[in-house]
Design an enzyme around this catalytic site. Sequence first.
Site, mmCIF file in Angstrom:
data_model
loop_
_atom_site.group_PDB
_atom_site.id
_atom_site.type_symbol
_atom_site.label_atom_id
_atom_site.label_comp_id
_atom_site.label_asym_id
_atom_site.label_seq_id
_atom_site.Cartn_x
_atom_site.Cartn_y
_atom_site.Cartn_z
ATOM 1 N N ASP A 68 135.307 -40.276 49.909
ATOM 2 C CA ASP A 68 136.028 -39.214 50.611
ATOM 3 C C ASP A 68 135.281 -37.886 50.584
ATOM 4 O O ASP A 68 134.298 -37.724 49.870
ATOM 5 C CB ASP A 68 137.440 -39.044 50.017
ATOM 6 C CG ASP A 68 137.460 -39.108 48.488
ATOM 7 O OD1 ASP A 68 136.405 -38.950 47.863
ATOM 8 O OD2 ASP A 68 138.550 -39.323 47.929
ATOM 9 N N ASN A 128 149.483 -39.563 41.231
ATOM 10 C CA ASN A 128 150.546 -40.128 42.077
ATOM 11 C C ASN A 128 150.164 -41.524 42.578
ATOM 12 O O ASN A 128 150.799 -42.054 43.484
ATOM 13 C CB ASN A 128 150.833 -39.192 43.264
ATOM 14 C CG ASN A 128 149.601 -38.965 44.135
ATOM 15 O OD1 ASN A 128 148.550 -39.566 43.901
ATOM 16 N ND2 ASN A 128 149.728 -38.111 45.132
ATOM 17 N N GLU A 130 147.113 -41.173 49.964
ATOM 18 C CA GLU A 130 148.266 -40.652 49.242
ATOM 19 C C GLU A 130 149.470 -41.578 49.449
ATOM 20 O O GLU A 130 149.484 -42.379 50.382
ATOM 21 C CB GLU A 130 148.603 -39.255 49.784
ATOM 22 C CG GLU A 130 147.471 -38.240 49.681
ATOM 23 C CD GLU A 130 147.330 -37.648 48.270
ATOM 24 O OE1 GLU A 130 147.845 -38.221 47.303
ATOM 25 O OE2 GLU A 130 146.680 -36.592 48.152
HETATM 26 C C1 F6R Z 1 137.694 -38.869 44.295
HETATM 27 C C2 F6R Z 1 138.877 -39.630 44.598
HETATM 28 C C3 F6R Z 1 140.172 -39.434 43.893
HETATM 29 C C4 F6R Z 1 140.049 -39.369 42.377
HETATM 30 C C5 F6R Z 1 141.412 -39.190 41.729
HETATM 31 C C6 F6R Z 1 141.324 -39.077 40.213
HETATM 32 O O1 F6R Z 1 136.618 -39.277 45.121
HETATM 33 O O2 F6R Z 1 138.783 -40.409 45.463
HETATM 34 O O3 F6R Z 1 141.019 -40.496 44.249
HETATM 35 O O4 F6R Z 1 139.448 -40.542 41.912
HETATM 36 O O5 F6R Z 1 142.020 -38.042 42.231
HETATM 37 O O6 F6R Z 1 140.653 -37.894 39.902
HETATM 38 P P1 F6R Z 1 140.270 -37.503 38.414
HETATM 39 O O7 F6R Z 1 139.222 -38.462 37.979
HETATM 40 O O8 F6R Z 1 139.753 -36.096 38.521
HETATM 41 O O9 F6R Z 1 141.523 -37.604 37.609
#
Ligand code: F6R
Length: 244
Positions: free
Chosen positions: A67, A136, A143
């Site tokens: 992403d 979440n 999402e």
């Molecule tokens: C990042 C991504 C997100 C993160 C998720 C967890 O490329 O795709 O889905 O993997 O938000 O983020 P952290 O590791 O910061 O808790």
Amino acid sequence: MRFCYTEDYTAMSKKAASIIAAQVVLKQDSVLGLATGSTPIGTYDELVRLYESGDVDFSHIHTVNLDEYVGLNADHDQSYHFFMHQHLFGRVNIKKEQTNLPDGSAKDPVAECARYDQVIRDLGGVDLQLLGLGHNGHIGFNEPAAEFPKGTHLVALTESTIQANSRLFEKKEDVPRQALTMGIQTIMSAKKILVVVSGKDKAAIVKEAFFGPVTPNVPASILQLHPDVTIVGDADAFSLIDVK
Ligand code: F6R
């Protein structure tokens, strides 16, 4: 699903890196799907260490990231392009032209999503997809929603994600409100999936996503249906489940 219990963040990072390194050793021209966020930083550090010690050669791999924020240029210090350069691409012998991320500054985001899906198809799909897990249940920026999105698409970030990511920006207002993300179908098409989870704050969602019902309200729950998923977690993240 395979659960791989580790004591702490350092051990989790080493284990995850060794799984990625094994993939690259066994298939030199692997297509790696990569993630950003706090959790994989230690994994990337460990991959750099394995590269520096001559154990892994990244020169033949291709990468596709999950992403990118909409509206940030590649050189913005909070863009995922910048993150990947800082934590991995700029530190190992990956060829820049063999790395791919969605272009968050594209004038036409819909066309950019179609282009990105074509890039993934042209590479023959992803061999090993690395994922973090949102509080979440999001994976990539998929999402909670009424249905599982398929290909790369434009998303409006939820308040909880904006809040979580605001720690990295000067002010909450600076956090982009939209992102381009690989869809669930693309993620599920990866031959292997590796999820990294760390910390007490992830314990509840680990339990819900991997032991609860499969529902688009918890996007990561769909991983229960993938034939080859490894979840590497530390003691805190696994504290509400029995996988030791
Ligand atoms: C990042 C991504 C997100 C993160 C998720 C967890 O490329 O795709 O889905 O993997 O938000 O983020 P952290 O590791 O910061 O808790």
